[in-house]
Design a protein around this motif. Structure first.
Motif, PDB file in Angstrom:
ATOM      1  N   MET A  36       0.821  -1.185   0.000  1.00 32.64           N
ATOM      2  CA  MET A  36       0.000   0.000   0.000  1.00 32.64           C
ATOM      3  C   MET A  36       0.869   1.255   0.000  1.00 32.64           C
ATOM      4  O   MET A  36       0.562   2.201  -0.702  1.00 32.64           O
ATOM      5  CB  MET A  36      -0.937  -0.052   1.213  1.00 32.64           C
ATOM      6  CG  MET A  36      -1.959   1.016   1.235  1.00 32.64           C
ATOM      7  SD  MET A  36      -3.150   0.710  -0.072  1.00 32.64           S
ATOM      8  CE  MET A  36      -4.363   1.852   0.356  1.00 32.64           C
ATOM      9  N   LYS A  37       1.974   1.238   0.804  1.00 28.67           N
ATOM     10  CA  LYS A  37       2.872   2.388   0.835  1.00 28.67           C
ATOM     11  C   LYS A  37       3.536   2.607  -0.513  1.00 28.67           C
ATOM     12  O   LYS A  37       3.722   3.742  -0.931  1.00 28.67           O
ATOM     13  CB  LYS A  37       3.953   2.200   1.899  1.00 28.67           C
ATOM     14  CG  LYS A  37       3.638   2.775   3.220  1.00 28.67           C
ATOM     15  CD  LYS A  37       4.849   2.633   4.105  1.00 28.67           C
ATOM     16  CE  LYS A  37       4.730   3.548   5.294  1.00 28.67           C
ATOM     17  NZ  LYS A  37       5.839   3.448   6.193  1.00 28.67           N
ATOM     18  N   HIS A  38       3.886   1.534  -1.181  1.00 28.85           N
ATOM     19  CA  HIS A  38       4.558   1.634  -2.472  1.00 28.85           C
ATOM     20  C   HIS A  38       3.651   2.278  -3.518  1.00 28.85           C
ATOM     21  O   HIS A  38       4.116   3.064  -4.344  1.00 28.85           O
ATOM     22  CB  HIS A  38       5.009   0.246  -2.947  1.00 28.85           C
ATOM     23  CG  HIS A  38       6.169  -0.294  -2.174  1.00 28.85           C
ATOM     24  ND1 HIS A  38       6.055  -0.764  -0.890  1.00 28.85           N
ATOM     25  CD2 HIS A  38       7.469  -0.432  -2.518  1.00 28.85           C
ATOM     26  CE1 HIS A  38       7.237  -1.169  -0.473  1.00 28.85           C
ATOM     27  NE2 HIS A  38       8.127  -0.989  -1.446  1.00 28.85           N
ATOM     28  N   LYS A  39       2.370   1.948  -3.477  1.00 31.40           N
ATOM     29  CA  LYS A  39       1.437   2.525  -4.437  1.00 31.40           C
ATOM     30  C   LYS A  39       1.316   4.037  -4.223  1.00 31.40           C
ATOM     31  O   LYS A  39       1.241   4.792  -5.186  1.00 31.40           O
ATOM     32  CB  LYS A  39       0.058   1.865  -4.306  1.00 31.40           C
ATOM     33  CG  LYS A  39       0.020   0.466  -4.870  1.00 31.40           C
ATOM     34  CD  LYS A  39      -1.360  -0.116  -4.787  1.00 31.40           C
ATOM     35  CE  LYS A  39      -1.376  -1.535  -5.327  1.00 31.40           C
ATOM     36  NZ  LYS A  39      -2.702  -2.138  -5.254  1.00 31.40           N
ATOM     37  N   LYS A  40       1.306   4.488  -2.955  1.00 31.34           N
ATOM     38  CA  LYS A  40       1.223   5.926  -2.659  1.00 31.34           C
ATOM     39  C   LYS A  40       2.492   6.634  -3.137  1.00 31.34           C
ATOM     40  O   LYS A  40       2.422   7.709  -3.721  1.00 31.34           O
ATOM     41  CB  LYS A  40       1.036   6.169  -1.165  1.00 31.34           C
ATOM     42  CG  LYS A  40      -0.367   6.009  -0.685  1.00 31.34           C
ATOM     43  CD  LYS A  40      -0.484   6.453   0.763  1.00 31.34           C
ATOM     44  CE  LYS A  40      -1.911   6.403   1.225  1.00 31.34           C
ATOM     45  NZ  LYS A  40      -2.073   6.882   2.587  1.00 31.34           N
ATOM     46  N   ILE A  41       3.639   6.027  -2.900  1.00 34.42           N
ATOM     47  CA  ILE A  41       4.908   6.627  -3.318  1.00 34.42           C
ATOM     48  C   ILE A  41       4.958   6.729  -4.846  1.00 34.42           C
ATOM     49  O   ILE A  41       5.365   7.747  -5.390  1.00 34.42           O
ATOM     50  CB  ILE A  41       6.103   5.815  -2.773  1.00 34.42           C
ATOM     51  CG1 ILE A  41       6.177   5.964  -1.246  1.00 34.42           C
ATOM     52  CG2 ILE A  41       7.408   6.254  -3.422  1.00 34.42           C
ATOM     53  CD1 ILE A  41       7.204   5.086  -0.578  1.00 34.42           C
ATOM     54  N   ILE A  42       4.521   5.678  -5.519  1.00 40.16           N
ATOM     55  CA  ILE A  42       4.508   5.693  -6.976  1.00 40.16           C
ATOM     56  C   ILE A  42       3.535   6.751  -7.482  1.00 40.16           C
ATOM     57  O   ILE A  42       3.853   7.514  -8.397  1.00 40.16           O
ATOM     58  CB  ILE A  42       4.164   4.290  -7.537  1.00 40.16           C
ATOM     59  CG1 ILE A  42       5.312   3.319  -7.240  1.00 40.16           C
ATOM     60  CG2 ILE A  42       3.864   4.350  -9.035  1.00 40.16           C
ATOM     61  CD1 ILE A  42       5.025   1.879  -7.585  1.00 40.16           C
ATOM     62  N   ALA A  43       2.362   6.846  -6.889  1.00 30.20           N
ATOM     63  CA  ALA A  43       1.358   7.828  -7.305  1.00 30.20           C
ATOM     64  C   ALA A  43       1.878   9.244  -7.090  1.00 30.20           C
ATOM     65  O   ALA A  43       1.703  10.120  -7.956  1.00 30.20           O
ATOM     66  CB  ALA A  43       0.055   7.613  -6.549  1.00 30.20           C
ATOM     67  N   ILE A  44       2.529   9.487  -5.964  1.00 28.19           N
ATOM     68  CA  ILE A  44       3.092  10.812  -5.680  1.00 28.19           C
ATOM     69  C   ILE A  44       4.222  11.123  -6.660  1.00 28.19           C
ATOM     70  O   ILE A  44       4.322  12.234  -7.181  1.00 28.19           O
ATOM     71  CB  ILE A  44       3.572  10.901  -4.209  1.00 28.19           C
ATOM     72  CG1 ILE A  44       2.365  10.889  -3.275  1.00 28.19           C
ATOM     73  CG2 ILE A  44       4.411  12.143  -3.986  1.00 28.19           C
ATOM     74  CD1 ILE A  44       2.708  10.768  -1.795  1.00 28.19           C
ATOM     75  N   SER A  45       5.071  10.150  -6.942  1.00 31.58           N
ATOM     76  CA  SER A  45       6.172  10.352  -7.882  1.00 31.58           C
ATOM     77  C   SER A  45       5.657  10.687  -9.280  1.00 31.58           C
ATOM     78  O   SER A  45       6.154  11.601  -9.940  1.00 31.58           O
ATOM     79  CB  SER A  45       7.051   9.103  -7.951  1.00 31.58           C
ATOM     80  OG  SER A  45       7.640   8.844  -6.696  1.00 31.58           O
ATOM     81  N   ILE A  46       4.652   9.965  -9.716  1.00 35.12           N
ATOM     82  CA  ILE A  46       4.076  10.227 -11.039  1.00 35.12           C
ATOM     83  C   ILE A  46       3.438  11.616 -11.066  1.00 35.12           C
ATOM     84  O   ILE A  46       3.599  12.366 -12.025  1.00 35.12           O
ATOM     85  CB  ILE A  46       3.063   9.126 -11.417  1.00 35.12           C
ATOM     86  CG1 ILE A  46       3.810   7.799 -11.660  1.00 35.12           C
ATOM     87  CG2 ILE A  46       2.236   9.519 -12.639  1.00 35.12           C
ATOM     88  CD1 ILE A  46       2.922   6.610 -11.874  1.00 35.12           C
ATOM     89  N   SER A  47       2.742  11.967  -9.996  1.00 37.60           N
ATOM     90  CA  SER A  47       2.118  13.291  -9.919  1.00 37.60           C
ATOM     91  C   SER A  47       3.166  14.392  -9.976  1.00 37.60           C
ATOM     92  O   SER A  47       2.978  15.401 -10.665  1.00 37.60           O
ATOM     93  CB  SER A  47       1.301  13.430  -8.633  1.00 37.60           C
ATOM     94  OG  SER A  47       0.245  12.496  -8.612  1.00 37.60           O
ATOM     95  N   LEU A  48       4.281  14.210  -9.286  1.00 40.78           N
ATOM     96  CA  LEU A  48       5.348  15.195  -9.314  1.00 40.78           C
ATOM     97  C   LEU A  48       5.977  15.306 -10.701  1.00 40.78           C
ATOM     98  O   LEU A  48       6.293  16.405 -11.164  1.00 40.78           O
ATOM     99  CB  LEU A  48       6.419  14.867  -8.270  1.00 40.78           C
ATOM    100  CG  LEU A  48       6.025  15.125  -6.812  1.00 40.78           C
ATOM    101  CD1 LEU A  48       7.104  14.603  -5.869  1.00 40.78           C
ATOM    102  CD2 LEU A  48       5.786  16.598  -6.584  1.00 40.78           C
ATOM    103  N   LEU A  49       6.159  14.177 -11.372  1.00 43.32           N
ATOM    104  CA  LEU A  49       6.703  14.202 -12.724  1.00 43.32           C
ATOM    105  C   LEU A  49       5.767  14.938 -13.684  1.00 43.32           C
ATOM    106  O   LEU A  49       6.214  15.738 -14.511  1.00 43.32           O
ATOM    107  CB  LEU A  49       6.956  12.780 -13.226  1.00 43.32           C
ATOM    108  CG  LEU A  49       8.169  12.066 -12.623  1.00 43.32           C
ATOM    109  CD1 LEU A  49       8.180  10.606 -13.058  1.00 43.32           C
ATOM    110  CD2 LEU A  49       9.441  12.756 -13.044  1.00 43.32           C
TER     111      LEU A  49
END
Length: 85
Positions: A1-14
């Protein structure tokens, strides 16, 4: 679950970074365009009669694009650089 949030935040920042860069690039090109649009034709070379050795050369340039080289015909009679021989 934490990994999905980190990935979502990273994609949003990109995506956000890409939008910011895209907007700043288009703003810069707008400034360049507006600066060059103050001259009537930005693709026209800046030529004066002094750039030509003969009136025939100046006339050939003038005839090739009369709107671009209109400054070669000071009195508007269709003859370029009348002071040249």
């Amino acid at each position: 679950m934490k990994h999905k949030k980190i990935i979502a935040i990273s994609i949003s920042l990109l995506i956000l970074t890409g939008i910011i860069i895209s907007c700043s690039d288009s703003g810069d090109s707008g400034e360049i365009t507006s600066g060059s649009s103050s001259s009537s034709s930005s693709n026209c070379p800046t030529k004066t009669c002094g750039d030509f050795a003969t009136r025939a050369q100046a006339q050939a340039a003038y005839n090739s694009n009369k709107s671009c080289y209109k400054n070669l015909d000071a009195d508007g009679d269709g003859i370029a650089c009348e002071s040249l021989k």
